[in-house]
Design a protein around this motif. Structure first.
Motif, short mmCIF file in Angstrom:
data_model
loop_
_atom_site.label_atom_id
_atom_site.label_comp_id
_atom_site.label_asym_id
_atom_site.label_seq_id
_atom_site.Cartn_x
_atom_site.Cartn_y
_atom_site.Cartn_z
N MET A 1 0.84 -1.20 0.00
CA MET A 1 0.00 0.00 0.00
C MET A 1 0.88 1.25 0.00
SD MET A 1 -3.06 0.77 2.59
CE MET A 1 -4.03 2.18 2.42
N MET A 2 0.49 2.23 -0.79
CA MET A 2 1.28 3.46 -0.90
C MET A 2 1.05 4.36 0.31
SD MET A 2 0.92 4.62 -4.90
CE MET A 2 1.54 6.23 -4.48
N GLU A 3 2.11 5.05 0.66
CA GLU A 3 2.01 6.05 1.72
C GLU A 3 1.26 7.27 1.17
OE1 GLU A 3 3.21 6.08 4.96
OE2 GLU A 3 3.56 3.94 4.63
N PRO A 4 0.52 8.00 2.00
CA PRO A 4 -0.14 9.22 1.53
C PRO A 4 0.89 10.24 1.05
CG PRO A 4 -0.73 8.75 3.81
CD PRO A 4 0.27 7.72 3.39
N ILE A 5 0.54 10.95 0.01
CA ILE A 5 1.39 11.99 -0.53
C ILE A 5 1.13 13.28 0.24
CG2 ILE A 5 1.97 13.35 -2.59
CD1 ILE A 5 0.87 11.00 -4.24
N PRO A 6 2.16 13.88 0.82
CA PRO A 6 1.92 15.14 1.54
C PRO A 6 1.64 16.27 0.55
CG PRO A 6 4.26 14.58 1.59
CD PRO A 6 3.54 13.44 0.90
N LEU A 7 0.51 16.90 0.71
CA LEU A 7 0.09 17.99 -0.16
C LEU A 7 -0.33 19.19 0.68
CD1 LEU A 7 -2.23 16.02 -2.60
CD2 LEU A 7 0.04 16.89 -3.12
N PRO A 8 -0.13 20.39 0.16
CA PRO A 8 -0.68 21.55 0.85
C PRO A 8 -2.20 21.44 0.92
CG PRO A 8 0.85 22.24 -0.87
CD PRO A 8 0.59 20.77 -1.06
N SER A 9 -2.77 21.99 1.93
CA SER A 9 -4.22 22.01 2.05
C SER A 9 -4.83 22.79 0.90
CB SER A 9 -4.59 22.67 3.38
OG SER A 9 -5.96 22.96 3.42
N ARG A 10 -6.01 22.38 0.48
CA ARG A 10 -6.72 23.08 -0.59
C ARG A 10 -6.92 24.56 -0.23
NH1 ARG A 10 -12.22 20.53 -2.80
NH2 ARG A 10 -10.86 18.73 -2.81
N ILE A 11 -7.11 24.81 1.05
CA ILE A 11 -7.34 26.18 1.50
C ILE A 11 -6.14 27.08 1.20
CG2 ILE A 11 -6.57 25.88 3.88
CD1 ILE A 11 -9.68 27.84 2.98
N HIS A 12 -4.92 26.51 1.22
CA HIS A 12 -3.74 27.32 0.90
C HIS A 12 -3.82 27.85 -0.52
CE1 HIS A 12 -1.70 24.89 4.23
NE2 HIS A 12 -1.88 26.10 4.68
N TYR A 13 -4.21 26.99 -1.45
CA TYR A 13 -4.34 27.41 -2.85
C TYR A 13 -5.46 28.44 -3.00
CZ TYR A 13 -1.34 23.47 -4.16
OH TYR A 13 -0.30 22.60 -4.28
N GLU A 14 -6.57 28.20 -2.33
CA GLU A 14 -7.71 29.10 -2.47
C GLU A 14 -7.39 30.48 -1.89
OE1 GLU A 14 -10.79 26.76 -0.66
OE2 GLU A 14 -10.97 25.48 -2.44
N LEU A 15 -6.70 30.52 -0.77
CA LEU A 15 -6.33 31.82 -0.20
C LEU A 15 -5.33 32.55 -1.09
CD1 LEU A 15 -5.99 30.93 3.59
CD2 LEU A 15 -7.72 32.37 2.52
N LEU A 16 -4.38 31.81 -1.64
CA LEU A 16 -3.41 32.42 -2.55
C LEU A 16 -4.11 32.98 -3.79
CD1 LEU A 16 -0.54 33.09 -3.35
CD2 LEU A 16 -0.28 30.73 -4.17
N LEU A 17 -5.06 32.23 -4.34
CA LEU A 17 -5.80 32.72 -5.51
C LEU A 17 -6.59 33.98 -5.18
CD1 LEU A 17 -7.02 29.40 -7.16
CD2 LEU A 17 -5.56 31.14 -8.21
N GLN A 18 -7.22 34.00 -4.02
CA GLN A 18 -7.96 35.19 -3.62
C GLN A 18 -7.04 36.41 -3.54
OE1 GLN A 18 -10.19 34.61 -0.02
NE2 GLN A 18 -11.26 32.84 -0.84
N LEU A 19 -5.88 36.23 -2.94
CA LEU A 19 -4.93 37.33 -2.83
C LEU A 19 -4.46 37.79 -4.20
CD1 LEU A 19 -3.12 39.13 -1.04
CD2 LEU A 19 -1.43 37.30 -1.13
N LEU A 20 -4.10 36.85 -5.06
CA LEU A 20 -3.61 37.21 -6.39
C LEU A 20 -4.69 37.89 -7.23
CD1 LEU A 20 -1.57 34.01 -7.25
CD2 LEU A 20 -0.65 36.29 -6.86
N GLU A 21 -5.91 37.37 -7.17
CA GLU A 21 -6.99 37.88 -8.02
C GLU A 21 -7.61 39.17 -7.51
OE1 GLU A 21 -8.49 33.64 -9.91
OE2 GLU A 21 -9.49 34.41 -8.14
N LYS A 22 -7.64 39.35 -6.21
CA LYS A 22 -8.35 40.51 -5.67
C LYS A 22 -7.44 41.64 -5.22
CE LYS A 22 -12.28 37.76 -4.28
NZ LYS A 22 -13.09 37.24 -3.19
#
Length: 56
Positions: free
Chosen positions: A1-22
């Protein structure tokens, strides 16, 4: 069985997009190199968010 892949939280991307877009995109002059770079960064972050959703 594969180990989970560590990924940034979805919220990190969403907050970054809000900052960049607004905030960031409004702070740079339209049709400048900086504006184009911010647009490219927004596209890249959107792609990262889509890939992250696929991996979840």
């Amino acid at each position: 069985m594969m180990e989970p892949i560590p990924l940034p939280s979805r919220i990190h991307y969403e907050l970054l997009l809000q900052l960049l877009e607004k905030k960031t995109i409004l702070a740079v002059d339209y049709q400048t190199r900086e504006y184009q770079k911010v647009q490219e960064l927004i596209v890249t972050v959107r792609k990262a968010l889509a890939l992250q959703k696929q991996l979840e």
